[in-house]
Design a protein around this motif. Structure first.
Motif, PDB file in Angstrom:
ATOM      1  N   MET A 145     -60.749 -31.338 -61.866  1.00 32.89           N
ATOM      2  CA  MET A 145     -60.411 -32.572 -62.546  1.00 32.89           C
ATOM      3  C   MET A 145     -61.131 -32.595 -63.892  1.00 32.89           C
ATOM      4  SD  MET A 145     -60.737 -36.291 -60.943  1.00 32.89           S
ATOM      5  CE  MET A 145     -60.069 -37.675 -61.749  1.00 32.89           C
ATOM      6  N   VAL A 146     -60.440 -33.009 -64.914  1.00 30.48           N
ATOM      7  CA  VAL A 146     -60.979 -33.041 -66.268  1.00 30.48           C
ATOM      8  C   VAL A 146     -61.393 -34.469 -66.589  1.00 30.48           C
ATOM      9  CG1 VAL A 146     -60.464 -32.579 -68.685  1.00 30.48           C
ATOM     10  CG2 VAL A 146     -59.456 -31.165 -66.899  1.00 30.48           C
ATOM     11  N   CYS A 147     -62.549 -34.577 -67.228  1.00 26.34           N
ATOM     12  CA  CYS A 147     -63.039 -35.916 -67.563  1.00 26.34           C
ATOM     13  C   CYS A 147     -62.201 -36.533 -68.686  1.00 26.34           C
ATOM     14  CB  CYS A 147     -64.508 -35.863 -67.945  1.00 26.34           C
ATOM     15  SG  CYS A 147     -64.853 -34.898 -69.410  1.00 26.34           S
ATOM     16  N   ILE A 148     -62.249 -37.827 -68.793  1.00 27.86           N
ATOM     17  CA  ILE A 148     -61.436 -38.556 -69.768  1.00 27.86           C
ATOM     18  C   ILE A 148     -61.779 -38.155 -71.212  1.00 27.86           C
ATOM     19  CG2 ILE A 148     -60.847 -40.860 -70.643  1.00 27.86           C
ATOM     20  CD1 ILE A 148     -59.658 -40.205 -67.909  1.00 27.86           C
ATOM     21  N   PRO A 149     -63.058 -38.072 -71.607  1.00 28.38           N
ATOM     22  CA  PRO A 149     -63.344 -37.674 -72.994  1.00 28.38           C
ATOM     23  C   PRO A 149     -62.830 -36.276 -73.332  1.00 28.38           C
ATOM     24  CG  PRO A 149     -65.274 -38.698 -72.049  1.00 28.38           C
ATOM     25  CD  PRO A 149     -64.291 -38.522 -70.942  1.00 28.38           C
ATOM     26  N   CYS A 150     -62.757 -35.394 -72.340  1.00 29.87           N
ATOM     27  CA  CYS A 150     -62.265 -34.044 -72.597  1.00 29.87           C
ATOM     28  C   CYS A 150     -60.776 -34.037 -72.897  1.00 29.87           C
ATOM     29  CB  CYS A 150     -62.549 -33.145 -71.408  1.00 29.87           C
ATOM     30  SG  CYS A 150     -64.312 -32.901 -71.121  1.00 29.87           S
ATOM     31  N   ILE A 151     -60.074 -35.077 -72.551  1.00 33.04           N
ATOM     32  CA  ILE A 151     -58.656 -35.192 -72.862  1.00 33.04           C
ATOM     33  C   ILE A 151     -58.455 -36.049 -74.110  1.00 33.04           C
ATOM     34  CG2 ILE A 151     -56.446 -36.103 -72.047  1.00 33.04           C
ATOM     35  CD1 ILE A 151     -57.426 -35.516 -69.196  1.00 33.04           C
ATOM     36  N   VAL A 152     -59.171 -37.142 -74.206  1.00 29.80           N
ATOM     37  CA  VAL A 152     -58.951 -38.109 -75.279  1.00 29.80           C
ATOM     38  C   VAL A 152     -59.426 -37.573 -76.629  1.00 29.80           C
ATOM     39  CG1 VAL A 152     -59.586 -40.422 -76.099  1.00 29.80           C
ATOM     40  CG2 VAL A 152     -59.021 -40.052 -73.699  1.00 29.80           C
ATOM     41  N   ILE A 153     -60.590 -36.942 -76.689  1.00 25.95           N
ATOM     42  CA  ILE A 153     -61.141 -36.481 -77.965  1.00 25.95           C
ATOM     43  C   ILE A 153     -60.241 -35.437 -78.625  1.00 25.95           C
ATOM     44  CG2 ILE A 153     -63.076 -35.248 -79.019  1.00 25.95           C
ATOM     45  CD1 ILE A 153     -64.905 -36.807 -77.104  1.00 25.95           C
ATOM     46  N   PRO A 154     -59.776 -34.403 -77.925  1.00 29.44           N
ATOM     47  CA  PRO A 154     -58.857 -33.476 -78.598  1.00 29.44           C
ATOM     48  C   PRO A 154     -57.555 -34.123 -79.054  1.00 29.44           C
ATOM     49  CG  PRO A 154     -59.753 -32.458 -76.644  1.00 29.44           C
ATOM     50  CD  PRO A 154     -60.178 -33.883 -76.617  1.00 29.44           C
ATOM     51  N   VAL A 155     -57.041 -35.071 -78.301  1.00 26.41           N
ATOM     52  CA  VAL A 155     -55.809 -35.754 -78.698  1.00 26.41           C
ATOM     53  C   VAL A 155     -56.049 -36.583 -79.954  1.00 26.41           C
ATOM     54  CG1 VAL A 155     -54.145 -37.529 -78.033  1.00 26.41           C
ATOM     55  CG2 VAL A 155     -54.795 -35.762 -76.399  1.00 26.41           C
ATOM     56  N   LEU A 156     -57.170 -37.278 -80.013  1.00 21.93           N
ATOM     57  CA  LEU A 156     -57.485 -38.071 -81.200  1.00 21.93           C
ATOM     58  C   LEU A 156     -57.716 -37.178 -82.421  1.00 21.93           C
ATOM     59  CD1 LEU A 156     -59.812 -40.859 -79.755  1.00 21.93           C
ATOM     60  CD2 LEU A 156     -57.419 -41.053 -80.462  1.00 21.93           C
ATOM     61  N   LEU A 157     -58.367 -36.051 -82.226  1.00 22.05           N
ATOM     62  CA  LEU A 157     -58.560 -35.125 -83.338  1.00 22.05           C
ATOM     63  C   LEU A 157     -57.229 -34.560 -83.829  1.00 22.05           C
ATOM     64  CD1 LEU A 157     -61.742 -33.185 -82.226  1.00 22.05           C
ATOM     65  CD2 LEU A 157     -61.520 -34.746 -84.150  1.00 22.05           C
ATOM     66  N   TRP A 158     -56.319 -34.274 -82.915  1.00 20.89           N
ATOM     67  CA  TRP A 158     -55.006 -33.774 -83.300  1.00 20.89           C
ATOM     68  C   TRP A 158     -54.229 -34.836 -84.091  1.00 20.89           C
ATOM     69  CZ3 TRP A 158     -50.039 -35.357 -81.918  1.00 20.89           C
ATOM     70  CH2 TRP A 158     -49.011 -34.522 -82.364  1.00 20.89           C
ATOM     71  N   VAL A 159     -54.280 -36.070 -83.634  1.00 19.80           N
ATOM     72  CA  VAL A 159     -53.591 -37.160 -84.335  1.00 19.80           C
ATOM     73  C   VAL A 159     -54.181 -37.338 -85.729  1.00 19.80           C
ATOM     74  CG1 VAL A 159     -53.235 -39.676 -84.352  1.00 19.80           C
ATOM     75  CG2 VAL A 159     -52.836 -38.365 -82.257  1.00 19.80           C
ATOM     76  N   TYR A 160     -55.504 -37.263 -85.843  1.00 16.82           N
ATOM     77  CA  TYR A 160     -56.142 -37.400 -87.150  1.00 16.82           C
ATOM     78  C   TYR A 160     -55.719 -36.266 -88.080  1.00 16.82           C
ATOM     79  CZ  TYR A 160     -59.601 -37.253 -90.822  1.00 16.82           C
ATOM     80  OH  TYR A 160     -60.207 -37.186 -92.040  1.00 16.82           O
ATOM     81  N   LYS A 161     -55.825 -35.004 -87.612  1.00 19.37           N
ATOM     82  CA  LYS A 161     -55.499 -33.865 -88.472  1.00 19.37           C
ATOM     83  C   LYS A 161     -54.018 -33.842 -88.839  1.00 19.37           C
ATOM     84  CE  LYS A 161     -57.758 -30.737 -89.494  1.00 19.37           C
ATOM     85  NZ  LYS A 161     -58.441 -30.459 -90.739  1.00 19.37           N
ATOM     86  N   ARG A 162     -53.174 -34.252 -87.938  1.00 19.14           N
ATOM     87  CA  ARG A 162     -51.729 -34.159 -88.161  1.00 19.14           C
ATOM     88  C   ARG A 162     -51.197 -35.311 -89.010  1.00 19.14           C
ATOM     89  NH1 ARG A 162     -47.500 -30.535 -87.580  1.00 19.14           N
ATOM     90  NH2 ARG A 162     -45.623 -31.750 -87.305  1.00 19.14           N
TER      91      ARG A 162
END
Length: 79
Positions: free
Chosen positions: A1-18
């Protein structure tokens, strides 16, 4: 099981960069340039090459084939 920050932080970084960075970067870049005014030091010589006076490189004799096709003598270890 993956923790919530391990999913949310990469998604937020992708949204910011994109999406957000292309919009925000023109406004943020002058502020960033005031902090990073130094130019990086560039070392053009390496440990296995020596620079001649006219700016060309002369490789040390390490047993590799040179540009002219000749083979330099390899350093031989004597016991």
């Amino acid at each position: 099981m993956v923790c919530i920050p391990c999913i949310v932080i990469p998604v937020l970084l992708w949204v910011y960069k994109r999406f957000l960075e292309p919009i925000l970067y023109p406004f943020i870049s002058p502020i960033i340039n005031t902090f990073w005014t130094k130019k990086p030091v560039q070392d053009t010589s390496t440990s296995d090459q020596k620079v001649q006076n006219n700016g060309t490189y002369k490789p040390e004799a390490n047993g590799e084939v040179t540009a002219s096709g000749s083979t330099g003598e390899a350093d031989k270890k004597t016991d």
